[in-house]
Design a protein around this motif. Structure first.
Motif, PDB file in Angstrom:
ATOM      1  N   SER A 160      45.311  47.081  52.308  1.00 61.07           N
ATOM      2  CA  SER A 160      45.313  45.729  51.769  1.00 61.07           C
ATOM      3  C   SER A 160      45.597  44.768  52.918  1.00 61.07           C
ATOM      4  N   ASP A 167      44.786  53.861  50.839  1.00 59.86           N
ATOM      5  CA  ASP A 167      44.120  52.574  50.692  1.00 59.86           C
ATOM      6  C   ASP A 167      44.782  51.495  51.549  1.00 59.86           C
ATOM      7  N   THR A 223      39.877  49.553  51.475  1.00 61.05           N
ATOM      8  CA  THR A 223      40.629  48.340  51.202  1.00 61.05           C
ATOM      9  C   THR A 223      40.537  47.967  49.725  1.00 61.05           C
ATOM     10  N   THR A 224      41.623  47.434  49.210  1.00 60.70           N
ATOM     11  CA  THR A 224      41.657  46.990  47.823  1.00 60.70           C
ATOM     12  C   THR A 224      41.319  45.503  47.705  1.00 60.70           C
ATOM     13  N   VAL A 272      50.991  49.697  50.396  1.00 56.76           N
ATOM     14  CA  VAL A 272      49.925  50.164  49.514  1.00 56.76           C
ATOM     15  C   VAL A 272      49.998  51.687  49.459  1.00 56.76           C
TER      16      VAL A 272
END
Length: 355
Positions: free
Chosen positions: A229, A227, A178-179, A223
């Motif tokens: 978000s 990854d 996750t960012t 995304v």
């Protein structure tokens, strides 16, 4: 470690002659104080003391968590030993969570582990909490098959969302993460928006089972790569609820099941989209999940259905090994014991730690 080296060597020689290894494992990364006893890869006891004091604050308060760990750790370890029916003198080594986690909480567990290992003159083993979630699948349990290397692990919790390529017990690489918010945060914060008490993730799962997952549509974040978000989804849910409550002040109460089902459906789709891409890029079709959010029934059911839909082989851990627990620390400790990967008393706890 400042202990008699000859005594440690003597103990190790005895353990090599006797294949039975007893590991005391301690987990204190967040708000649960846990201790377990493993005999090789078999769990003899797995004791967890929950800290209910955080519920009134809507989340974990670090200072209160560390104080509660100090109160709980001695009785929890004592209960684990008694339940396993072994004496502390029978222990082969002590494993503890080094990180990641709340520093105050980690220090309570590491300090206790160091002191007890010193007193018993047995090896000390440091464990990465996230590796433990992955390797929990290797705990010996009837009717639970262990994954074969290599496999993909999806670790989903309140603080982490990762896709990991696992080539061996200690050869792991994060290929997606996750960012911003973790998936557990997305569940809990969405629940808070709906006025549900903490922890809200299990409540969303409960109500979702009674609702229509396609009643409301939430846009999935775009995304690149593997990854994740979740912050944008949380914001979209907030604005949606605010708008609907202006139109109808009873909107949440009248549509709670459908709202929860739609939120859960969207989150699961986000996870599955990334997993499908990871399988495509790596060619690996063995998928194992771990972490507290893997207790979610919707995620479990969707992953099991993927076996027929996509030809995957999926692995879902026993429920008690999904949330934070010491048994998963113990299975890593056992593997490290076999490799004689030990630490000295100078080992430090780390709030952030890489694989």
């Amino acid at each position: 470690m400042v202990i008699h080296l000859s005594k440690v060597i003597q103990n190790l020689c005895l353990f090599m002659q006797n294949p039975e290894v007893f590991i005391l494992a301690i987990e204190s990364s967040c708000d649960d104080t846990a201790a377990a006893i493993l005999q090789n890869d078999k769990v003899l006891s797995n004791v967890v003391a929950n800290q209910l004091i955080h519920n009134q604050y809507g989340g974990v308060v670090p200072e209160l968590a560390s104080r509660a760990h100090q109160q709980n750790i001695v009785p929890v370890v004592d209960a684990a030993l008694r339940k396993a029916n072994i004496q502390k003198e029978q222990l082969s080594a002590i494993a503890f969570t080094q990180g990641p986690g709340l520093m105050g909480s980690l220090l309570v567990g590491s300090s206790f582990a160091k002191s007890m290992a010193l007193a018993l003159q047995i090896p000390l083993i440091a464990v990465n909490h996230m590796q433990a979630h992955v390797l929990a699948h290797f705990i010996a349990e009837e009717n639970f098959e262990k994954p074969k290397f290599p496999f993909l692990a999806l670790t989903i919790s309140g603080g982490h969302t990762q896709i990991i390529k696992v080539d061996d017990f200690f050869e792991m690489k994060v290929i997606g993460e996750t960012t911003d918010d973790a998936v557990g945060e997305a569940f809990d914060k969405s629940a808070k928006i709906l006025g549900l008490p903490y922890p809200g993730g299990p409540l969303i799962d409960k109500y979702a089972q009674l609702g229509n997952p396609k009643a409301f549509v939430f846009t999935k974040p775009k995304v690149p790569g593997l990854d994740f978000s979740f912050s944008g989804l949380k914001t979209a849910i907030l604005y949606f609820i605010q708008k609907k409550k202006i139109e109808n002040s009873n909107f949440v109460d009248e549509n709670l099941n459908d709202i929860c089902a739609s939120i859960q459906h969207t989150i699961i789709e986000i996870l599955m989209d990334k997993l499908k891409l990871a399988v495509k890029e790596t060619g690996i079709k063995q998928i194992a999940i771990g972490g507290g959010v893997s207790a979610n029934s919707g995620i479990r059911n969707t992953l099991k259905k993927a076996e027929d839909l996509y030809g995957w082989k999926t692995f879902v851990p026993k429920f008690e090994y999904t949330t934070d627990n010491a048994a998963m620390i113990g299975i890593v400790g056992y593997q490290k014991f076999l490799n004689q990967t030990f630490e000295t008393s100078s080992v430090v706890s780390k709030a952030r730690i890489q694989f």
